[in-house]
Enzyme design. Structure first.
Site, short mmCIF file in Angstrom:
data_model
loop_
_atom_site.label_atom_id
_atom_site.label_comp_id
_atom_site.label_asym_id
_atom_site.label_seq_id
_atom_site.Cartn_x
_atom_site.Cartn_y
_atom_site.Cartn_z
N GLU A 70 115.28 76.95 57.62
CA GLU A 70 114.79 76.83 56.38
C GLU A 70 116.06 77.20 55.31
O GLU A 70 116.30 76.32 54.35
CB GLU A 70 113.78 77.74 56.11
CG GLU A 70 112.47 77.13 56.65
CD GLU A 70 112.53 77.55 58.34
OE1 GLU A 70 111.56 76.99 58.68
OE2 GLU A 70 113.46 78.33 58.76
N HIS A 139 102.02 83.28 59.96
CA HIS A 139 101.70 81.94 59.55
C HIS A 139 100.43 81.55 58.64
O HIS A 139 100.00 80.26 58.53
CB HIS A 139 101.41 80.77 61.02
CG HIS A 139 102.52 80.96 61.81
ND1 HIS A 139 102.93 81.94 62.70
CD2 HIS A 139 103.90 80.00 62.13
CE1 HIS A 139 103.82 81.76 63.37
NE2 HIS A 139 104.38 80.71 63.00
#
Length: 335
Positions: A70, A139
């Site tokens: 990321e 998550h």
């Protein structure tokens, strides 16, 4: 108007804007089948199938799989935006923003300010959030309060297919960085959506339901929880108004204050944790600016201040539900 899913509405918005503007590109993990993999291309369409079918239309130059970094691809998206492209970067889960928080908070959000308004960063970061999919604590978080706190970012949280399409089109056309958050539990929800392009302006709340006894402010998926609660309250003679802010930055304070002053009772439903959350922020704003109009304390219905549990029964208990909203409404109606 056709009735389509939240997922398809997002796909339509991406297709329309990529056809309209060749500067729009996409990057992220598994958008086309996995960077460097030998699998079937376009097999995934992102982890949740939102971009499926677009690779064949626009090709690998405009839709790019990235390494699992990321830091790298959000940084690349920032550079692309500064040099004239209009990138859309997909974080598979908003939780992963922790890996690239410096790029988002210290760079992307500040470019316009640091360069005296001469730098534009037309970048959309799409990400999923929310509990309910048994994806565990790393998550499933609702990070929108963190992004809302940062000046220079626009934060968008659609609750239905119509808004998902219109807000995404608005986000891609915006010249500032936008954090566009999609609740995983909403992807299969259905709604009427126009075929062509349209935009939903930022900073304009939606009045989901009129009512006179209590105003319920609900964020994202919580709009549906609020609607379930409102229907049950109606059967007991309690009329609830529901307001969906749509964007937390900018926040439509005027609409929230108008209804607060008219009704005088407020319940705020927010999936984020209670400390420094959006519910707390809106509650403080209304208490400050509408104090004389309040007929009862403002009530917040939020997730508890804990990580999201993995056990299914605990995860279900973690997410605010209609019963909790009804209880909060009755506690202030009875006063």
């Amino acid at each position: 108007m056709a009735k389509i899913s939240f997922r398809q509405a997002l796909n339509d918005a991406l297709r329309l804007e990529m056809n309209r503007d060749p500067r729009v590109i996409m990057m992220g993990e598994d958008l086309t089948g996995g960077a460097g993999g030998n699998g079937v291309k376009d097999a995934w369409g992102g982890a949740f199938g939102v971009t499926r079918g677009l690779l064949g239309e626009f090709g690998p130059d405009r839709i790019r799989d990235t390494p699992i970094s990321e830091t790298a691809f959000i940084g690349a998206a920032a550079g692309a935006a500064l040099t004239g492209m209009r990138p859309i970067a997909e974080l598979m889960f908003v939780d992963f923003a922790g890996v690239c928080l410096d790029q988002i908070v210290n760079q992307i959000a500040k470019f316009r300010y640091m360069f005296g308004g001469h730098a534009r960063t037309p970048l959309v970061i799409r990400a999923t959030y929310g509990a309910g999919t048994r994806s565990a604590a790393q998550h499933t978080q609702a990070f929108y309060p963190i992004f809302t706190h940062v000046p220079g970012l626009k934060v968008v949280i659609p609750s239905n297919p119509y808004d998902a399409k219109g807000l995404l089109l608005q986000a891609i056309r915006d010249d500032d960085p936008v954090i566009f958050l999609e609740n995983k539990m909403l992807y299969d929800t259905m709604g009427e959506v126009p075929d062509g392009a349209y935009t939903v302006p930022f900073g304009e709340a939606r009045v989901v339901r009129d009512g006179k006894d209590v105003m319920i402010v609900a964020i994202g998926r919580m709009v549906h929880i609020a609607e379930e609660a409102a229907r049950k309250l109606q059967s007991e003679g309690i009329s609830a108004c529901i307001i969906d802010p749509r964007t937390t930055s900018p926040l439509d304070e005027d609409t929230l204050m108008d209804f607060c002053e008219e009704i005088g009772r407020v319940v705020i439903v927010d999936e984020a944790n209670p400390r420094c959350g959006i519910a707390a922020d809106i509650s403080a704003m209304l208490a400050d600016k509408c104090f004389d109009s309040l007929r009862a304390p403002i009530k917040m219905v939020t997730a508890p201040h804990t990580p999201v549990p993995y056990a299914p029964n605990l995860e279900d208990a973690y997410v605010p539900n209609a019963a909790a909203v009804i209880s909060a409404v009755k506690s202030i109606i009875e006063r």
